[in-house]
Motif scaffolding. Structure first.
Motif, short mmCIF file in Angstrom:
data_model
loop_
_atom_site.label_atom_id
_atom_site.label_comp_id
_atom_site.label_asym_id
_atom_site.label_seq_id
_atom_site.Cartn_x
_atom_site.Cartn_y
_atom_site.Cartn_z
N VAL A 148 90.63 36.82 49.81
CA VAL A 148 91.62 36.23 50.20
C VAL A 148 91.78 37.80 49.82
N LEU A 149 92.18 38.56 49.01
CA LEU A 149 93.02 39.09 48.75
C LEU A 149 93.01 41.12 49.45
N TYR A 150 91.79 40.47 49.82
CA TYR A 150 91.38 41.61 51.36
C TYR A 150 93.11 41.24 52.84
N GLN A 151 93.30 40.40 52.82
CA GLN A 151 94.38 40.14 53.87
C GLN A 151 95.01 41.18 54.03
N PRO A 152 95.81 41.57 54.75
CA PRO A 152 96.53 43.03 55.08
C PRO A 152 97.83 43.41 54.78
N LYS A 153 98.37 41.08 54.84
CA LYS A 153 99.70 41.13 54.07
C LYS A 153 99.40 40.87 52.87
N PHE A 154 98.36 41.23 51.73
CA PHE A 154 99.04 42.01 50.57
C PHE A 154 99.55 43.28 49.68
N TRP A 155 99.13 43.68 50.98
CA TRP A 155 99.37 45.58 51.38
C TRP A 155 99.97 46.21 51.67
N VAL A 156 101.42 44.88 52.37
CA VAL A 156 101.90 46.24 53.11
C VAL A 156 102.82 47.20 52.23
N GLY A 157 103.25 47.64 52.06
CA GLY A 157 104.13 48.99 51.83
C GLY A 157 103.97 49.37 50.80
N LEU A 158 102.18 49.66 50.82
CA LEU A 158 101.69 50.72 49.85
C LEU A 158 100.79 51.64 50.88
N THR A 159 100.39 52.92 50.01
CA THR A 159 100.02 54.11 50.02
C THR A 159 98.42 54.19 49.64
N PRO A 160 97.74 54.04 49.92
CA PRO A 160 96.67 54.93 49.09
C PRO A 160 96.35 56.91 48.97
N VAL A 161 96.42 56.55 48.02
CA VAL A 161 96.33 58.30 47.31
C VAL A 161 95.06 59.12 47.25
N LEU A 162 94.50 59.77 48.27
CA LEU A 162 92.99 60.04 48.05
C LEU A 162 93.23 61.74 48.03
N HIS A 163 92.85 61.88 45.99
CA HIS A 163 92.49 63.74 46.21
C HIS A 163 91.41 64.16 46.83
N THR A 164 90.95 65.17 47.19
CA THR A 164 89.73 65.48 47.79
C THR A 164 88.37 65.26 46.60
N LYS A 165 88.27 65.59 45.79
CA LYS A 165 86.94 64.87 45.47
C LYS A 165 85.91 63.62 45.23
N GLU A 166 87.63 62.57 45.78
CA GLU A 166 87.31 61.21 45.89
C GLU A 166 86.95 60.84 47.37
N LEU A 167 86.58 61.96 47.69
CA LEU A 167 86.25 61.77 48.98
C LEU A 167 85.18 61.63 49.40
N TYR A 168 84.16 61.91 48.44
CA TYR A 168 82.93 62.42 48.84
C TYR A 168 81.96 61.84 47.80
#
Length: 500
Positions: A148-168
């Motif tokens: 239910v929560l992974y529906q896009p409507k619950f995340w509109v207007g939000l931006t993920p912030v990803l730092h370099t070390k979190e990408l690997y």
């Protein structure tokens, strides 16, 4: 997260790898200017929010929620106690999509409670009442909740912030493996903020995020080592990007802007990038005919740059923020007002060489302005406020922080502005009690900031109770703001948030 049903907002401060809300204000202002907003706004963004019961008293009586009454409400905290192990990422960066989660049958409570806890119709309505941080936690409770929560409507207007070390992820052999971004794709994120990334990191992101080629509309790169080549590859591959932010990126040059900027970009923000000067503005003006918003913080941009804007930008550009552009003078303002006559938002914050004559040019030529920021402009005097009051009849927000030459006379000019809703006078050290009397007749005023005004007394401030429609009053670092005064305000301005 904004609640589409009642307009309430409750965005919390999240962990470094969490989600951050992109502030969207009614007047179209973004977060580019550090002078925008009062501590109350920042506090609301940073308050830790608790997870309420699944049927709180407020929700139990909502007629629009199809939730039957329960003798003993099932606590979300109880359900969350069977969620993923401690240390799992809230946004799924380090959590495997296939990790074992409790099934509905294993949830505590009676059969009727368990059935209620996984009813998708109820959950679809209930989850609107939770913040983004809470939704990240709740999505780990069970597969039904995640679905239910992974529906896009619950995340509109939000931006993920990803730092370099979190990408690997570091594999047992010491090699690095790019993380799975499938969880982001399922939720349909169309904007990302990447911090500290290199050209290679961006290429990996493009290859691993399923929506990168067409589905990403907004990209923000902060404190990154992206070069001209990396910028060109990113904008060539990510054909959907229309909003671009480059902050603290010192390895790309003006040549990179000439080779990479695409006409589809409508909003551009460039700040603290040492290689940006006049030629960068030339590239922006010639390559971005559909530009609607430009935010620029560049210490080496001169008046010449503001003459580069063409007639095309004159029709489309409605927002221009020139922050700490120290070399801009009144001559640059002349170029700007004639090139961009349709501006509705203008910031000259920190443009310390602009004087009253420059403000007069703005007031006479930019009659559509709804927001004007003149903070940290030490040469601005009361005369500038007279020009503003006479000509800018649609102005709703005026920021005068650190305009140290403004006096009570200037406030008397502003008192005639019936459209003004937000007035910032932080650290205007010459404003006195008599000046506040001029503001008492401004019925449209909703936000007033007097933080750091040293000459205001308790007597003068107490008169502000006449502004019965005031919604926010900032009195931080005001010597005249005493505990007795705050108690007085709580009694006579019950609907106003008073910031101590």
């Amino acid at each position: 997260m904004s609640n589409p049903r009642n307009g309430d907002t409750k965005p919390p401060c999240l962990p470094r790898n969490g989600l951050v809300k992109i502030p969207t204000q009614p007047n179209g202002l973004g977060s580019a200017s550090i002078t925008k907003g009062t501590p109350a706004v920042k506090n609301r963004l940073c308050q830790p929010s608790s997870v309420p019961a699944i049927l709180s008293p407020a929700l139990a009586h909502r007629s629009d929620l199809p939730i039957p009454s329960l003798a003993s409400p099932l606590s979300l905290a109880t359900l969350a106690s069977v969620s993923s192990p401690p240390g799992a990422s809230l946004v799924g960066l380090n959590t495997s999509e296939g990790s074992e989660q409790p099934s509905p049958e294993r949830l505590p409570g009676s059969p009727s409670e368990r059935q209620l806890a996984v009813d998708e119709k109820i959950l679809n309505r209930l989850f609107w009442y939770f913040s983004a941080c809470e939704k990240c936690v709740l999505a780990q409770v069970c597969k039904a909740w995640r679905r239910v929560l992974y529906q896009p409507k619950f995340w509109v207007g939000l931006t993920p912030v990803l730092h370099t070390k979190e990408l690997y992820n570091i594999l047992p052999g010491g090699e690095k493996e790019f993380v799975s971004l499938q969880g982001f794709a399922v939720r349909g994120f169309d904007g990302f903020c990447l911090v500290g990334v290199s050209d290679l990191d961006i290429c990996e992101f493009i290859d691993n995020y399923p929506l990168s080629k067409k589905g990403v509309k907004s990209m923000s790169l902060k404190r990154s080592t992206i070069t001209d080549a990396g910028l060109e590859v990113m904008l060539e591959q990510m054909q959907g990007v229309v909003r671009l932010e480059l902050s603290g990126c010192n390895d790309f040059t003006e040549a990179g802007l000439w080779s990479s900027l695409n006409a589809r970009i409508t909003a551009l923000s460039v700040s603290d990038c040492i290689n940006v000067a006049d030629d960068a503005i030339a590239a922006i003006s010639q390559l971005l005919p559909n530009l609607t918003e430009l935010n620029l913080q560049a210490y080496h941009v001169t008046d010449t740059a503001l003459a580069y804007f063409t007639a095309k930008q004159g029709y489309t550009t409605h927002t221009l923020r020139l922050n700490s552009c120290w070399e801009i003078t009144n001559h640059g303002v002349v170029n700007m007002v004639h090139s961009l006559p349709n501006l509705s938002v203008l910031s000259l914050s920190g443009c310390s060489k602009v004087t009253d004559d420059g403000v007069e040019l703005v007031a006479e030529n930019l009659r559509k302005l709804r927001s004007l920021d003149l903070s940290w402009c030490p040469r601005i005097t009361d005369m500038a406020l007279e020009y503003i009051a006479c000509d800018l009849h649609k102005l709703e927000e005026l920021v005068l922080d650190r305009c140290v030459r403004i006096t009570d006379t200037g406030l008397s000019y502003l008192s005639t502005m019936s459209s003004l809703r937000s007035l910032y006078l932080r650290w205007c050290c010459q404003v006195q009690d008599f000046g506040l009397k001029h503001l008492l007749g401004m019925g449209s005023l909703r936000l007033l900031s007097l933080a750091g005004c040293p000459l205001l007394t308790t007597t003068g401030l107490s008169g502000l109770v006449q502004l019965q429609d005031l919604e926010e009053l900032e009195l931080t670092n005001c010597p005249g703001a005493t505990p007795e005064l705050f108690k007085y305000f709580s009694q006579h301005l019950p609907c106003c948030m008073v910031i101590e």
